[in-house]
Write a protein that holds these residues in place. Structure first.
Motif, PDB file in Angstrom:
ATOM      1  N   ASN A 290      45.683  70.169   6.748  1.00 32.94           N
ATOM      2  CA  ASN A 290      45.022  70.426   8.029  1.00 32.94           C
ATOM      3  C   ASN A 290      43.554  69.988   7.965  1.00 32.94           C
ATOM      4  N   TYR A 292      41.885  68.862  10.330  1.00 31.62           N
ATOM      5  CA  TYR A 292      41.198  69.281  11.562  1.00 31.62           C
ATOM      6  C   TYR A 292      40.438  70.583  11.333  1.00 31.62           C
ATOM      7  N   LYS A 293      41.091  71.539  10.690  1.00 32.39           N
ATOM      8  CA  LYS A 293      40.422  72.810  10.397  1.00 32.39           C
ATOM      9  C   LYS A 293      39.412  72.651   9.270  1.00 32.39           C
ATOM     10  N   GLU A 448      47.434  65.269  15.359  1.00 33.70           N
ATOM     11  CA  GLU A 448      48.391  66.326  15.693  1.00 33.70           C
ATOM     12  C   GLU A 448      49.649  66.209  14.830  1.00 33.70           C
ATOM     13  N   GLN A 453      47.914  70.430  15.050  1.00 31.06           N
ATOM     14  CA  GLN A 453      46.913  70.827  16.043  1.00 31.06           C
ATOM     15  C   GLN A 453      46.341  69.580  16.697  1.00 31.06           C
ATOM     16  N   ARG A 454      46.347  69.557  18.024  1.00 32.38           N
ATOM     17  CA  ARG A 454      45.801  68.403  18.736  1.00 32.38           C
ATOM     18  C   ARG A 454      44.306  68.616  18.962  1.00 32.38           C
TER      19      ARG A 454
END
Length: 541
Positions: A290, A292-293, A448, A453-454
């Motif tokens: 992840n 993104y996070k 995503e 997660q987008r």
């Protein structure tokens, strides 16, 4: 499914070149890379110089609209393509592969920062003496104009108020560097620095010689111990007399001195943006990591460390000003002046000076080490490229910086090798490649697919519009020394060597590759992504 096929291919590629043994190792290596010298010796001074507490407003805003989106972009490109910073752009957008070569030119200038590690190592060795050599004027290198700490404390004078120099300044300029009169007079090699350079490169060699397996393990120490020492120095600094006067200077808001462009420059420098580091480190992640996070937490860690480091630095500067009977602005400095003159002089005034000096320079060494432990294209490529090029070329070429005039060359490359022109131009090119040619919607689909997660539409706006519209602002090199015209010309040649890579590569691709602009710029990887509409229930492409 096409989606599963791409995932399997990327995982096979990752298995061939190695992966981080755990998510913990990735986070440690990435945090060690983005948290470095810029947090300790650059941010606190920039904050004080450019509006104090008011500086945090443009810094925070630019971190949100520029720092985090670019961090996510570079890390995602590396993780998805499972390639280094050159071949990753070839996969994403062949027309813009010049970005990777431009970043390579910037990276080749980063080897100069091992000089900071070398200087810090020499200071660390001297720190174990019963009498710190930068605390007194009773040494062979001192001049008749030298002022020791006892003179400072008794007469309340500073080197700026008289025709004298401090013992710490003379130790730095005359003992460590043996500074010549200018870049035209390079002088002889400082052999003590040469031995320290050899030791630093040997440590770097054995930290990365087995690729991600060894560098990930070393990061457990190099990425965490600086925080331990930073905490120790923070507690000690806050208990010193005059510490809160220094913190007042650090945080007092002054809107008249607010400079926005300095905030943007600090974001690029401290987040390690546009240099290819983030692409490489993230390329050793698992496909489903992840990222993104991760980008939010790592950027928060970086900025938080910068803010805390300001308390460490300015509490000590407040103490030093208190001891000398002057204001904090008299002793406040940035860069080498802070790390190798002001801070050592301040620790020499404390009880148990050897202990605090060892803590500071050990922290400085480890912060520099992490910058050099980034990995390259493939596990075997680390041995052939990083060890042979960086160890052989960088060690022997670094001897140039060990000369008596080496500090002038260091300052020249430090500015022109990664100037704002390079940083902003590379950022605009990255956004052009991902936001417009590859497609911001398509890139969001990829993130995503990897993370589940987008990304917010805000990121697409940043990639396509906000970041590319940032102005390119020129900056003068530090005016502590006036360079000859040929040196400035050499500096701009270094700048153009990275900037021109992008347009020259694009022009070459257009001339040598048959087809339209769209056909030349599209890679088979990009073409296959058109099938995403089948599993997404529609097409954003």
């Amino acid at each position: 499914m096409n989606r599963q096929r791409r995932k399997t291919e990327n995982q096979k590629s990752a298995g061939d070149r190695g992966q981080w043994a755990s998510k913990r190792e990735y986070v440690l290596v990435m945090s060690g890379n983005v948290v470095g010298l810029g947090n300790v010796w650059r941010f606190p001074y920039l904050c004080y110089k450019n509006g104090g507490g008011a500086f945090l407003v443009p810094y925070g805003l630019l971190a949100v609209v520029c720092g985090i989106p670019l961090f996510l972009l570079e890390a995602s490109v590396g993780q998805y393509t499972q390639e280094g910073f050159i071949t990753s752009w070839r996969k994403m957008c062949p027309l813009m592969q010049g970005i990777g070569y431009g970043q390579l030119m910037i990276t080749l200038c980063f080897f100069i920062y091992i000089l900071i590690e070398v200087w810090a190592l020499l200071y660390l060795v001297f720190s174990f003496r019963s009498q710190l050599p930068w605390a007194s004027c009773e040494n062979t290198w001192n001049t008749a104009n030298c002022l020791g700490l006892q003179t400072f404390n008794s007469s309340n004078v500073t080197a700026n108020q008289t025709n004298t120099t401090s013992a710490a300044t003379e130790f730095w300029e005359r003992r460590v560097l043996g500074m010549s009169g200018g870049i035209e007079d390079l002088g002889s090699v400082r052999w003590e620095l040469a031995l320290c350079l050899l030791a630093c490169w040997m440590f770097c060699y054995f930290s990365i010689w087995k690729g991600v397996r060894s560098s990930g393990k070393v990061a457990y120490f190099t990425a965490t111990f600086p925080y331990v020492t930073l905490l120790i120095l923070l507690i000690r600094g806050l208990t010193l007399p005059g510490a809160w006067d220094g913190i007042y200077y650090y945080l007092y808001p002054n809107l008249n001195r607010l400079v926005w462009i300095e905030a943007g420059s600090q974001i690029f420098f401290s987040y390690s943006l546009t240099a290819g580091f983030l692409n490489v480190i993230a390329s050793y992640n698992e496909y489903n990591n992840n990222c993104y996070k991760d980008c939010f937490w790592l950027c928060l860690l970086n900025s938080g460390t910068s803010f805390v480091a300001g308390f460490v630095v300015f509490s000590v500067l407040g103490f030093m000003a208190h001891k000398q009977g002057v204001t904090v602005d008299t002793v406040a400095e940035s860069g080498p002046g802070l790390a190798f003159i002001v801070y050592p002089q301040a620790t020499a005034m404390m009880p148990l000076p050897q202990f605090w000096t060892v803590c500071f320079f050990l922290m400085l060494i480890l912060l520099t080490v992490d910058t050099h432990m980034f990995v390259r294209h493939k596990s075997n490529y680390i041995v052939t490229f990083h060890l042979k090029l960086y160890f052989n070329l960088s060690f022997f070429k670094s001897r140039l910086f060990l000369l008596q005039g080496g500090i002038y060359i260091f300052q020249l490359i430090d500015f022109y090798g990664s100037t704002r022109v390079c940083q902003n131009f590379m950022a605009i090119c990255e956004c052009l490649a991902v936001g417009w040619i590859f497609g911001a919607d398509r890139f969001s689909n990829i993130i995503e697919d990897m993370t589940g997660q987008r990304p917010s539409v805000f990121f697409k706006l940043c990639w396509k519009y906000i970041i590319p519209l940032l102005s390119l602002v020129s900056q003068k090199i530090n005016d502590w020394y006036t360079y000859p015209d040929w040196a400035y010309a050499l500096g701009w040649t270094m700048t153009l060597s990275s900037v021109l890579m992008v347009p020259l590569w694009a022009a070459g691709q257009m001339c040598l590759t048959a087809g339209t602009f769209k056909q030349v710029s599209i890679h088979p990887l990009q073409s296959s992504l058109a099938e995403e509409k089948h599993w997404r229930g529609g097409s954003n492409c």
